[in-house]
Enzyme design. Structure first.
Site, short mmCIF file in Angstrom:
data_model
loop_
_atom_site.label_atom_id
_atom_site.label_comp_id
_atom_site.label_asym_id
_atom_site.label_seq_id
_atom_site.Cartn_x
_atom_site.Cartn_y
_atom_site.Cartn_z
N TYR A 131 33.16 24.02 47.99
CA TYR A 131 33.81 25.07 48.77
C TYR A 131 32.90 26.28 48.82
O TYR A 131 32.41 26.75 47.79
CB TYR A 131 35.14 25.43 48.09
N ASP A 154 25.32 28.12 45.56
CA ASP A 154 26.51 28.97 45.60
C ASP A 154 27.01 29.11 44.17
O ASP A 154 27.66 28.21 43.63
CB ASP A 154 27.57 28.30 46.51
N LYS A 182 32.95 36.94 41.94
CA LYS A 182 33.79 36.84 40.74
C LYS A 182 33.27 37.68 39.56
O LYS A 182 33.55 38.86 39.50
CB LYS A 182 33.96 35.37 40.36
N1 HOZ Z 1 37.51 29.32 44.99
C1 HOZ Z 1 38.77 29.67 44.41
C2 HOZ Z 1 39.76 28.56 44.55
N2 HOZ Z 1 39.27 27.30 44.85
C3 HOZ Z 1 39.21 30.97 44.96
C4 HOZ Z 1 40.63 31.34 44.81
C5 HOZ Z 1 41.30 31.47 46.13
O1 HOZ Z 1 40.88 30.85 47.10
O2 HOZ Z 1 42.30 32.20 46.17
#
Ligand code: HOZ
Length: 411
Positions: A128, A223, A251
């Protein structure tokens, strides 16, 4: 609010029930509006590596608040954080701050294309990179959790240049390069996958990507929004000794405030406006409060023994979870690195997203509910990594493992 949440993975769609509404967080704990206390392994999805609301971060923020919430102009703090990031992350010689990981990934893709003059990009199934159109292809957790193939509203043209390969499969990447000569700007990946559960790179995979991208005149992009300053102080690239051309971060470097960043080799970053011609901008980028929380968090992480402690806590937790499952005759496969962990309710091994999907999601839903009842807050999806912090004590881990033991026997 759609689904009652401001971001889809917070909803309990795949585990059943309603999302918990929190009132406050401190250290390793979160309290809901009814006053229930949970030991938290979501950690705001990664930033809370020192524990929630660390007193030193809060004090630094209070001081910074007095000086103003946004300048919309250069500030000393962004220089300070930039220096810390450059010093820590091997690939980063120059950095641009943005407001989220999604923004960082959007910008890095534009930069990959601008620098190489090529439009295509290779990403991996289950990785992702935020919710920008061109990355919403086989995008892991959020989309998988909701059972959406990709997203309506993403035009085919937006993803026509996005090529995908299974994670840990160098041959597939080789084939894509062979099928698309001189057309691929680069390869982007989570060096350790945290958005399809938790998948680690097989020996030689990251090194192989480094070679393949070089051979094909393409860029390698890590990433590290999740893994940065979490797998080790210098991220996965420092831990595995493979240096990409560009890196995205988020983060942890914002210490719990909204932040993202992208950086890399100076000759590439010099293309970013106003130094160069690739445009990217942001009103709140380099925000003094986010920079303050980031600086204080990195200062805390830099102290001696920090990562040894995080690693030991996380190791103990995952080994205990595997053991607890075994006691109830449930076979799970799990692992951890640094302050990240994950497990699948299946035989394993899990080397890619396809194999991750053999986890028993229904059973995970039951486990999730059983753990909640015992005061443990796990990510509400079978396809998310777990996060530990410096604030998780031996007692917290004991309490968690006890809850796992009982919950496994219940499911
Ligand atoms: N990448 C995180 C969840 N897969 C981020 C949290 C979100 O998308 O709220």
């Amino acid at each position: 609010m759609p689904g009652g949440v401001s971001s889809p993975v917070r909803a309990f769609k795949s585990v059943g029930g309603q999302p918990i509404v929190f009132e406050r967080v401190k250290g390793p704990y979160a309290w809901d509006v009814d006053g229930n206390r949970f030991i938290d392994y979501v950690g705001s999805w990664g930033p809370a590596i020192c524990g929630h609301s660390h007193p030193e971060v809060v004090a630094a923020l209070q001081e910074a608040l007095e000086k103003g919430t946004s300048f919309g102009a250069p500030c000393e703090l962004e220089n300070q954080l930039a220096e810390m990031v450059i010093e820590a992350v091997p690939s980063v010689e120059m950095v641009r701050f943005v407001n989220s990981g999604t923004e960082a990934c959007m910008a890095v893709l534009r930069l990959m294309r601008a620098f190489t003059g090529r439009d295509k990009v290779i990403k991996f199934e289950g990785c992702y990179h935020g919710h920008a159109d061109m990355f919403l292809v086989k995008a892991g957790s959020g989309v998988a959790t909701l059972g959406l193939p990709d997203s309506p509203g993403v035009p085919r043209s937006a993803t026509s240049n996005t090529l995908t390969a299974p994670y840990n499969d160098l041959e597939a990447v080789k084939e894509l390069f062979a099928e698309n000569p001189d057309a691929i700007s680069g390869v982007i990946l989570e060096p350790v996958v945290g958005n399809a559960g938790f998948i680690t790179p097989e020996p030689g995979f990251l090194e192989g990507l480094r070679e393949l991208t070089k051979e094909n005149g393409a860029l390698l992009v890590f990433d590290e929004v999740m893994t940065g300053f979490r797998i080790s102080y210098g991220g996965a690239q420092a831990r595995f000794g493979v240096t990409p051309d560009l890196t995205t971060l988020g983060k942890v470097i914002g210490g719990g405030l909204p932040v993202g960043a992208y950086g890399g080799k100076a000759e590439i970053m010099q293309m970013v406006a106003p130094a160069g011609s690739m445009y990217q901008a942001g009103t709140l980028s380099g925000n003094p409060l986010a920079m303050t929380a980031g600086i204080k968090t990195l200062e805390l992480l830099k102290q001696e023994g920090t990562y040894e402690k995080l690693e030991a806590t996380t190791n103990r937790l995952i080994n205990g979870i595997i053991e607890a499952a075994k006691e109830s005759g449930i076979h799970i496969t799990g692992s951890s690195i640094g302050a990240m962990f994950g497990f699948y309710l299946c035989e394993g091994p899990v080397r890619n997203f396809e194999e991750a999907k053999s986890t028993d999601s229904d059973r995970f839903g039951k486990l999730h509910r059983a753990m909640l009842e015992k005061g443990i807050y796990l990510a509400p999806s079978a396809f998310e990594a777990g996060f530990t912090s410096l604030a998780h004590s031996e007692d917290d881990i004991d309490e968690t493992l006890n809850a796992f033991r009982i919950s496994f026997s219940e499911i």
